[in-house]
Write an enzyme that holds these catalytic residues in place. Structure first.
Site, PDB file in Angstrom:
ATOM      1  N   SER A   1       0.841  -1.193   0.000  1.00 14.10           N
ATOM      2  CA  SER A   1       0.000   0.000   0.000  1.00 14.10           C
ATOM      3  C   SER A   1       0.877   1.245   0.000  1.00 14.10           C
ATOM      4  O   SER A   1       1.983   1.250   0.567  1.00 14.10           O
ATOM      5  CB  SER A   1      -0.848  -0.022   1.272  1.00 14.10           C
ATOM      6  OG  SER A   1      -1.426   1.225   1.499  1.00 14.10           O
TER       7      SER A   1
ATOM      8  N   LYS B   1       1.942  -3.662   6.803  1.00 15.94           N
ATOM      9  CA  LYS B   1       2.340  -3.720   5.382  1.00 15.94           C
ATOM     10  C   LYS B   1       3.848  -3.499   5.257  1.00 15.94           C
ATOM     11  O   LYS B   1       4.530  -4.189   4.494  1.00 15.94           O
ATOM     12  CB  LYS B   1       1.581  -2.656   4.573  1.00 15.94           C
ATOM     13  CG  LYS B   1       0.100  -2.953   4.419  1.00 15.94           C
ATOM     14  CD  LYS B   1      -0.128  -4.149   3.524  1.00 15.94           C
ATOM     15  CE  LYS B   1      -1.556  -4.637   3.543  1.00 15.94           C
ATOM     16  NZ  LYS B   1      -1.744  -5.914   2.877  1.00 15.94           N
TER      17      LYS B   1
ATOM     18  N   TYR C   1      -2.011  -0.985  10.894  1.00 20.28           N
ATOM     19  CA  TYR C   1      -2.246  -1.529   9.549  1.00 20.28           C
ATOM     20  C   TYR C   1      -1.064  -1.187   8.633  1.00 20.28           C
ATOM     21  O   TYR C   1      -0.489  -2.058   7.976  1.00 20.28           O
ATOM     22  CB  TYR C   1      -3.548  -0.961   8.955  1.00 20.28           C
ATOM     23  CG  TYR C   1      -3.667  -1.226   7.472  1.00 20.28           C
ATOM     24  CD1 TYR C   1      -3.921  -2.507   6.999  1.00 20.28           C
ATOM     25  CD2 TYR C   1      -3.493  -0.206   6.537  1.00 20.28           C
ATOM     26  CE1 TYR C   1      -3.994  -2.763   5.636  1.00 20.28           C
ATOM     27  CE2 TYR C   1      -3.566  -0.451   5.175  1.00 20.28           C
ATOM     28  CZ  TYR C   1      -3.819  -1.740   4.721  1.00 20.28           C
ATOM     29  OH  TYR C   1      -3.877  -1.992   3.373  1.00 20.28           O
TER      30      TYR C   1
HETATM   31  P1  NAD Z   1     -10.949  -7.177   1.272  1.00 16.75           P
HETATM   32  O1  NAD Z   1     -11.140  -7.167   2.753  1.00 16.75           O
HETATM   33  O2  NAD Z   1     -12.124  -6.927   0.409  1.00 16.75           O
HETATM   34  O3  NAD Z   1     -10.279  -8.552   0.817  1.00 16.75           O
HETATM   35  C1  NAD Z   1      -9.393  -9.277   1.646  1.00 16.75           C
HETATM   36  C2  NAD Z   1      -9.880 -10.726   1.664  1.00 16.75           C
HETATM   37  O4  NAD Z   1      -8.992 -11.491   2.496  1.00 16.75           O
HETATM   38  C3  NAD Z   1     -11.285 -10.891   2.250  1.00 16.75           C
HETATM   39  O5  NAD Z   1     -12.069 -11.647   1.363  1.00 16.75           O
HETATM   40  C4  NAD Z   1     -11.066 -11.606   3.571  1.00 16.75           C
HETATM   41  O6  NAD Z   1     -12.159 -12.448   3.882  1.00 16.75           O
HETATM   42  C5  NAD Z   1      -9.763 -12.361   3.323  1.00 16.75           C
HETATM   43  N1  NAD Z   1      -8.951 -12.638   4.514  1.00 16.75           N
HETATM   44  C6  NAD Z   1      -8.579 -11.777   5.478  1.00 16.75           C
HETATM   45  N2  NAD Z   1      -7.815 -12.383   6.387  1.00 16.75           N
HETATM   46  C7  NAD Z   1      -7.680 -13.678   5.979  1.00 16.75           C
HETATM   47  C8  NAD Z   1      -6.993 -14.817   6.486  1.00 16.75           C
HETATM   48  N3  NAD Z   1      -6.302 -14.739   7.630  1.00 16.75           N
HETATM   49  N4  NAD Z   1      -7.080 -15.967   5.801  1.00 16.75           N
HETATM   50  C9  NAD Z   1      -7.792 -16.061   4.661  1.00 16.75           C
HETATM   51  N5  NAD Z   1      -8.467 -15.022   4.123  1.00 16.75           N
HETATM   52  C10 NAD Z   1      -8.402 -13.846   4.773  1.00 16.75           C
HETATM   53  O7  NAD Z   1      -9.770  -6.127   0.956  1.00 16.75           O
HETATM   54  P2  NAD Z   1      -9.287  -5.552  -0.441  1.00 16.75           P
HETATM   55  O8  NAD Z   1      -9.661  -4.122  -0.501  1.00 16.75           O
HETATM   56  O9  NAD Z   1      -9.653  -6.453  -1.534  1.00 16.75           O
HETATM   57  O10 NAD Z   1      -7.720  -5.579  -0.195  1.00 16.75           O
HETATM   58  C11 NAD Z   1      -6.913  -6.654  -0.622  1.00 16.75           C
HETATM   59  C12 NAD Z   1      -5.487  -6.427  -0.153  1.00 16.75           C
HETATM   60  O11 NAD Z   1      -5.030  -5.174  -0.665  1.00 16.75           O
HETATM   61  C13 NAD Z   1      -5.348  -6.334   1.369  1.00 16.75           C
HETATM   62  O12 NAD Z   1      -4.139  -6.968   1.740  1.00 16.75           O
HETATM   63  C14 NAD Z   1      -5.268  -4.844   1.621  1.00 16.75           C
HETATM   64  O13 NAD Z   1      -4.554  -4.550   2.805  1.00 16.75           O
HETATM   65  C15 NAD Z   1      -4.532  -4.355   0.381  1.00 16.75           C
HETATM   66  N6  NAD Z   1      -4.778  -2.947   0.069  1.00 16.75           N
HETATM   67  C16 NAD Z   1      -6.069  -2.510  -0.042  1.00 16.75           C
HETATM   68  C17 NAD Z   1      -6.316  -1.160  -0.287  1.00 16.75           C
HETATM   69  C18 NAD Z   1      -7.723  -0.652  -0.381  1.00 16.75           C
HETATM   70  O14 NAD Z   1      -7.933   0.558  -0.204  1.00 16.75           O
HETATM   71  N7  NAD Z   1      -8.729  -1.476  -0.658  1.00 16.75           N
HETATM   72  C19 NAD Z   1      -5.256  -0.256  -0.442  1.00 16.75           C
HETATM   73  C20 NAD Z   1      -3.948  -0.740  -0.345  1.00 16.75           C
HETATM   74  C21 NAD Z   1      -3.722  -2.103  -0.086  1.00 16.75           C
HETATM   75  N1  UFG Z   2     -12.368  11.258   3.589  1.00 18.09           N
HETATM   76  C1  UFG Z   2     -13.381  12.099   3.972  1.00 18.09           C
HETATM   77  N2  UFG Z   2     -14.517  11.549   4.507  1.00 18.09           N
HETATM   78  C2  UFG Z   2     -14.687  10.212   4.666  1.00 18.09           C
HETATM   79  C3  UFG Z   2     -13.628   9.344   4.266  1.00 18.09           C
HETATM   80  C4  UFG Z   2     -12.483   9.904   3.740  1.00 18.09           C
HETATM   81  O1  UFG Z   2     -13.280  13.311   3.845  1.00 18.09           O
HETATM   82  O2  UFG Z   2     -15.725   9.769   5.178  1.00 18.09           O
HETATM   83  C5  UFG Z   2     -11.162  11.826   2.976  1.00 18.09           C
HETATM   84  C6  UFG Z   2      -9.891  11.546   3.752  1.00 18.09           C
HETATM   85  O3  UFG Z   2      -9.688  12.531   4.735  1.00 18.09           O
HETATM   86  C7  UFG Z   2      -8.851  11.579   2.630  1.00 18.09           C
HETATM   87  C8  UFG Z   2      -9.598  11.043   1.416  1.00 18.09           C
HETATM   88  O4  UFG Z   2     -10.984  11.217   1.717  1.00 18.09           O
HETATM   89  O5  UFG Z   2      -8.471  12.902   2.371  1.00 18.09           O
HETATM   90  C9  UFG Z   2      -9.344   9.581   1.144  1.00 18.09           C
HETATM   91  O6  UFG Z   2      -9.593   8.828   2.328  1.00 18.09           O
HETATM   92  P1  UFG Z   2      -9.734   7.243   2.314  1.00 18.09           P
HETATM   93  O7  UFG Z   2     -10.042   6.815   3.714  1.00 18.09           O
HETATM   94  O8  UFG Z   2     -10.655   6.819   1.227  1.00 18.09           O
HETATM   95  O9  UFG Z   2      -8.282   6.752   1.875  1.00 18.09           O
HETATM   96  P2  UFG Z   2      -6.854   6.971   2.552  1.00 18.09           P
HETATM   97  O10 UFG Z   2      -6.012   7.664   1.558  1.00 18.09           O
HETATM   98  O11 UFG Z   2      -6.971   7.570   3.893  1.00 18.09           O
HETATM   99  O12 UFG Z   2      -6.384   5.470   2.771  1.00 18.09           O
HETATM  100  C10 UFG Z   2      -6.528   4.490   1.749  1.00 18.09           C
HETATM  101  C11 UFG Z   2      -6.715   3.129   2.390  1.00 18.09           C
HETATM  102  C12 UFG Z   2      -5.464   2.683   3.082  1.00 18.09           C
HETATM  103  C13 UFG Z   2      -4.313   2.774   2.141  1.00 18.09           C
HETATM  104  C14 UFG Z   2      -4.187   4.160   1.569  1.00 18.09           C
HETATM  105  C15 UFG Z   2      -3.079   4.252   0.567  1.00 18.09           C
HETATM  106  O13 UFG Z   2      -7.746   3.150   3.357  1.00 18.09           O
HETATM  107  O14 UFG Z   2      -5.605   1.353   3.461  1.00 18.09           O
HETATM  108  O15 UFG Z   2      -5.417   4.494   0.917  1.00 18.09           O
HETATM  109  O16 UFG Z   2      -3.211   3.245  -0.347  1.00 18.09           O
HETATM  110  F1  UFG Z   2      -3.186   2.480   2.824  1.00 18.09           F
END
Ligand code: NAD
Ligand code: UFG
Length: 340
Positions: free
Chosen positions: A124, A153, A149
Site C-alpha cells: 500500500s 504492510k 495496519y
Molecule cells: P478485502 O477485505 O475486500 O479482501 C481481503 C480478503 O482477504 C477478504 O475476502 C477476507 O475475507 C480475506 N482474509 C482476510 N484475512 C484472511 C486470512 N487470515 N485468511 C484467509 N483469508 C483472509 O480487501 P481488499 O480491498 O480487496 O484488499 C486486498 C489487499 O489489498 C489487502 O491486503 C489490503 O490490505 C490491500 N490494500 C487494499 C487497499 C484498499 O484501499 N482497498 C489499499 C492498499 C492495499
Molecule cells: N475522507 C473524507 N470523509 C470520509 C472518508 C475519507 O473526507 O468519510 C477523505 C480523507 O480525509 C482523505 C480522502 O478522503 O483525504 C481519502 O480517504 P480514504 O479513507 O478513502 O483513503 P486513505 O487515503 O486515507 O487510505 C486508503 C486506504 C489505506 C491505504 C491508503 C493508501 O484506506 O488502506 O489508501 O493506499 F493504505
C-alpha cells in the site's frame, strides 16, 4: 497456469480473478470469508463462465495451505488476504499483526515446502507515510507509518525483502496500491464494506443511495487545490490488470520487484464528490468536519517504473470510477448482504 489467490473473494481479489480468467489463468482461491461473501463466486462465474476452485480456510493454518498446495500445480501466489481497516487496526493491533504479518510468514513457509517461488504481495502507498514530495517514486523513503495496519504492510515488505536476499532465485513482487475505487462495469461486483465505510468512495456511494445522510469531509484546511485531501484514485479494474501485467512481466523472473500502482493524478475530496454527483445525477450532501487524525494532505504515484517495466498504465478515468461505483451501488444498495 494455476495461480493461488489468497483473499480472492475480497474486493480487489475478486476483480483480479475475473481478469485472470479472461486472460487464460486458472485462479485457485483461498479465503476465510472474514470480510467477503460466498456469493462472489457466483458473480465471478456469471462474468467469466468459469467457476474458480475455492477453498475456505485461513492463511495462518499451515496444514490447510499444505493441503491446497498438494492438490495443484501452483506456479505463483497473489497474496491479497489480510485485514485493512486503519481505525480497527489501532484498537485491535494484535489481530492485524497476526493476520497480515504472521499470515504472510505462514504462507511463505508453505510455499517453500511446496517449491512455489513466486509471490505478488498487496502492499500500500501507506508505507510511504507523509511523503516529502509528490509524485511518490518507488525510491521514496518508507516506514514512517502512522498506524498498525500501515506498519503491518511495511513489516511484510521488510520480511519479503529479507527473504528474497536469502533466496535470490525467488520472484518477490511488492505492489503498492494507491486508492482503489470503482467496480466491475457490469454492476455485479463491487466494494461491500462491513458497517460504516472508512473510505471516501464507498461512503459517498452510500450517501447517494440513501443509506447515509451525509458525508463528513475531513478537513478543508490542507495546502491543496480546495483545502481537502488529495489522493490518487485508481479503478479496481486497472488495478486488477496491473496484477496480470506484473505476473506476466516479472512474476516468473527471479528478483525483488517493487511497483506503485496508481494513475499519477491526484483528486481532492470535493472533486470526487462533484464527479460522483454527475455520475448519479443527485447532489451529495456533505459537511466540513475536523481533520481525521493520521491523514496526510496529498499523495499520488509516480507511474513511470510500472509503465516501463510492466508495460501497464491505468487508463480508466474518474468518470469511469464513479459511474461504475454507482452502477454497482444502485443495483445492490445493501451490497452482497441480502444475497448470500
Ligand atoms: P478485502 O477485505 O475486500 O479482501 C481481503 C480478503 O482477504 C477478504 O475476502 C477476507 O475475507 C480475506 N482474509 C482476510 N484475512 C484472511 C486470512 N487470515 N485468511 C484467509 N483469508 C483472509 O480487501 P481488499 O480491498 O480487496 O484488499 C486486498 C489487499 O489489498 C489487502 O491486503 C489490503 O490490505 C490491500 N490494500 C487494499 C487497499 C484498499 O484501499 N482497498 C489499499 C492498499 C492495499
Ligand atoms: N475522507 C473524507 N470523509 C470520509 C472518508 C475519507 O473526507 O468519510 C477523505 C480523507 O480525509 C482523505 C480522502 O478522503 O483525504 C481519502 O480517504 P480514504 O479513507 O478513502 O483513503 P486513505 O487515503 O486515507 O487510505 C486508503 C486506504 C489505506 C491505504 C491508503 C493508501 O484506506 O488502506 O489508501 O493506499 F493504505
Amino acid at each position: 497456469m494455476e495461480v493461488l489467490v489468497t483473499g480472492g473473494m475480497g474486493y480487489i481479489g475478486s476483480h483480479t480473478c475475473v481478469q485472470m480468467i479472461e486472460a487464460g489463468f486458472t485462479p485457485i482461491i483461498i479465503d476465510n470469508l472474514c470480510n467477503s461473501k460466498f456469493v462472489v463466486l457466483d458473480r465471478i462465474e456469471a462474468l467469466t463462465q468459469v467457476r474458480p476452485l475455492f477453498y475456505q480456510g485461513d492463511i495462518r493454518d499451515e496444514s490447510f495451505l499444505d493441503h491446497v498446495f498438494s492438490q495443484h500445480n501452483i506456479q505463483a501466489v497473489i497474496h491479497f488476504a489480510g485485514l485493512k481497516a486503519v481505525g480497527e487496526s489501532v484498537s485491535q493491533p494484535l489481530a492485524y499483526y497476526d493476520n497480515n504479518v504472521t499470515g504472510s510468514l505462514v504462507l511463505v513457509r508453505a510455499m517453500c515446502k511446496a517449491g512455489v517461488k513466486s509471490i505478488i504481495f498487496s502492499s500500500s502507498a501507506t508505507v510511504y507515510g507523509d511523503p516529502e514530495r509528490v509524485p511518490i517514486t518507488e525510491e521514496s523513503p518508507i516506514g514512517a507509518t502512522t498506524n498498525p495496519y500501515g506498519r503491518s504492510k511495511f513489516m511484510v515488505e521488510a520480511c519479503l525483502s529479507d527473504f528474497f536476499h536469502a533466496q535470490p532465485d525467488w520472484s518477490v513482487t511488492l505492489l503498492r496500491y494507491f486508492n482503489p475505487v470503482g467496480a466491475h462495469p457490469s454492476g455485479t461486483m463491487g466494494e461491500d464494506p462491513n458497517g460504516l465505510p472508512n473510505n471516501l468512495m464507498p461512503f459517498i456511494a452510500q450517501v447517494a443511495v440513501g443509506r447515509r445522510e451525509k458525508l463528513s469531509v475531513f478537513g478543508q484546511d490542507y495546502p491543496t487545490v480546495d483545502g481537502t485531501g488529495v489522493r490518487d484514485y485508481i479503478h479496481v479494474m486497472d488495478l486488477a490488470d496491473g496484477h496480470l501485467a506484473a505476473l506476466n512481466a516479472v512474476g516468473r523472473q527471479a528478483g525483488l520487484h517493487i511497483y506503485n500502482l496508481g494513475t499519477g493524478n491526484g483528486a481532492s475530496v470535493l472533486e470526487m464528490v462533484d464527479a460522483f454527483s454527475k455520475a448519479c445525477g443527485k447532489s451529495i450532501p456533505y459537511e466540513i468536519c475536523p481533520r481525521r487524525p493520521g491523514d496526510i494532505a496529498r499523495c499520488w504515484a509516480a507511474t513511470a517504473k510500472a509503465e516501463k517495466e510492466l508495460g501497464w498504465k491505468a487508463t480508466r478515468t474518474i468518470a469511469d470510477m464513479t459511474a461504475d461505483t454507482w452502477r454497482w451501488q444502485s443495483h445492490h444498495p445493501q451490497g452482497y448482504q441480502s444475497e448470500s
